[in-house]
Design a protein around this motif. Structure first.
Motif, short mmCIF file in Angstrom:
data_model
loop_
_atom_site.label_atom_id
_atom_site.label_comp_id
_atom_site.label_asym_id
_atom_site.label_seq_id
_atom_site.Cartn_x
_atom_site.Cartn_y
_atom_site.Cartn_z
N ASN A 208 0.88 -1.22 -0.13
CA ASN A 208 0.00 0.24 -0.06
C ASN A 208 0.90 1.08 -0.01
O ASN A 208 1.97 1.18 0.51
CB ASN A 208 -0.94 -0.20 1.25
CG ASN A 208 -2.13 0.99 1.16
OD1 ASN A 208 -2.43 1.65 0.17
ND2 ASN A 208 -2.57 1.53 2.29
N GLU A 236 -1.71 1.73 -12.00
CA GLU A 236 -2.39 0.54 -11.23
C GLU A 236 -1.65 0.34 -9.85
O GLU A 236 -1.66 -0.83 -9.73
CB GLU A 236 -2.66 -0.58 -12.19
CG GLU A 236 -3.29 -0.34 -13.28
CD GLU A 236 -3.52 -1.62 -14.05
OE1 GLU A 236 -2.98 -2.59 -13.94
OE2 GLU A 236 -4.60 -1.33 -15.09
N HIS A 238 -1.95 0.44 -5.78
CA HIS A 238 -2.91 0.45 -4.61
C HIS A 238 -2.50 1.79 -3.67
O HIS A 238 -1.42 1.54 -3.13
CB HIS A 238 -2.96 -0.89 -3.88
CG HIS A 238 -3.96 -0.71 -2.68
ND1 HIS A 238 -3.86 -0.69 -1.53
CD2 HIS A 238 -5.56 -1.15 -2.85
CE1 HIS A 238 -5.00 -0.65 -0.82
NE2 HIS A 238 -5.93 -0.88 -1.59
N THR A 240 -3.80 5.52 -1.53
CA THR A 240 -4.71 6.52 -0.99
C THR A 240 -4.18 7.74 -0.67
O THR A 240 -3.18 7.79 -0.30
CB THR A 240 -5.49 5.74 -0.09
OG1 THR A 240 -6.77 6.67 0.32
CG2 THR A 240 -4.92 5.33 1.16
#
Length: 338
Positions: A208, A236, A238, A240
């Motif tokens: 992440n 692509e 992952h 946030t």
């Protein structure tokens, strides 16, 4: 009028130009107490009548005295003495976001490069539009030069443009004020995106990727978030974006991209407590380099411009009174934190 008599006495000195006679006359009047803070100078029209010099000569002399921070002009009222620091060559205002480590580095280098003959007053706006506008309104007209790290908001453009182009230098952030204004600024979006692409092999080691982005506390431009989200989509990954870090939430397998130093130290402290190894259990990428980041945990990987060089360029611009329009390069500095 004592100030007029002082200037007239200097007209006998053939070594001084008319401009120098006017400036020197005011300075000597301040030094001997003839003029005190708050006293009004003769108007330009009165000086023309009493001394006989051209209006442009008197105006130029008053402008130099303003640049030195000795007098200010008040709309519809005239010129007034505001300082007795006659040894100062030029008085300048430095308006920054906050005294963070990299801006402190800029200030120390800038202060050293300018030397003792320049008085530098420092103000902080904390990326707050109201504070920025209040400070600039209060200091406008009181300094010979303004070095400003601007808020990238179109609302401040008219206020900045109310200062003569030759008296203002934008640093750190870019804001388009027009072709006659000087700047030494950074570019963020492409630098961040390109750096993340370069780090793709290291990034893929982690499950992440988290960017801590908070415009208010980090003073970070939105273009950093735009670059980050574009990178996630294009490759692509992952990841946030989070507004803030909650203590004791550092997790293995996560790469943290940190813009503000406060969050960086919190995460590093939590890693020590949890006995996580930086560069293996978790990754750290930070914005804006400094000495501490070179040292701690074998070095923290950063994306940064050279703030010392920016300060040197700013000092050179002010001393030479050039027009300077430069976008400073930034670079990825790889260390052991990934």
């Amino acid at each position: 009028m004592p100030i007029v008599k002082r200037i007239l006495s200097l007209t006998q000195n053939n070594n001084l130009s008319k401009h120098e006679q006017l400036v020197q006359g005011v300075i000597e009047s301040i030094e001997d107490g003839t003029l005190s803070i708050g006293d009004q100078l003769p108007s330009i029209n009165n000086m023309v009548e009493e001394i006989g010099y051209a209006r442009k000569t008197i105006f130029k002399a008053y402008e130099e005295l303003k640049n030195r921070g000795l007098i200010e002009s008040r709309q519809l009222k005239g010129y007034f003495v505001i300082s007795q620091e006659t040894n100062i060559t030029k008085r300048m205002a430095l308006l920054l976001f906050a005294f963070q480590s990299y801006q402190e580095e800029f200030y120390k280098t800038f202060r050293k490069e300018m030397g003792k003959r320049f008085q530098i007053d420092v103000f902080f706006h904390h990326n707050n539009l109201t504070i920025f506008e209040t400070i600039l309104t209060n200091i406008k007209g009181k300094y010979g030069m303004y070095v400003i790290a601007p808020i990238q908001n179109q609302k401040v453009v008219p206020l900045l443009q109310s200062i003569e182009p030759k008296k203002i230098l934008l640093v750190d952030r870019y804001l388009d004020l027009g072709e006659s204004y000087s700047y030494i600024s950074q570019e963020f979006e492409e630098v961040i995106y390109t750096s993340l692409v370069q780090l793709l092999p290291e990034i893929k080691k982690y499950k992440n990727l988290i960017l801590y982005f908070n415009e208010e506390s980090d003073y970070s431009p939105i273009s950093i978030r735009v670059a980050f989200e574009r990178f996630l989509k294009d490759y692509e990954i992952h990841g946030t974006v989070k507004n803030n870090y909650s203590l004791d939430t550092a997790k293995k397998g996560t790469l943290y991209f940190i813009l503000g130093d406060t969050i960086l130290w919190h995460i590093l402290r939590d890693c020590v407590r949890k006995k996580y190894k930086i560069g293996e259990d978790i990754g750290i990428l930070s914005q804006n380099d400094n000495v501490a980041k070179e040292i701690v945990f074998g070095g923290i990987t950063t994306i940064s411009t050279d703030f010392k060089e920016m300060a040197k360029m700013a000092a050179k611009h002010l001393k030479n009174e050039d027009t300077t329009q430069v976008i400073m390069p930034s670079k990825l500095i790889k260390r052991n934190s990934l």
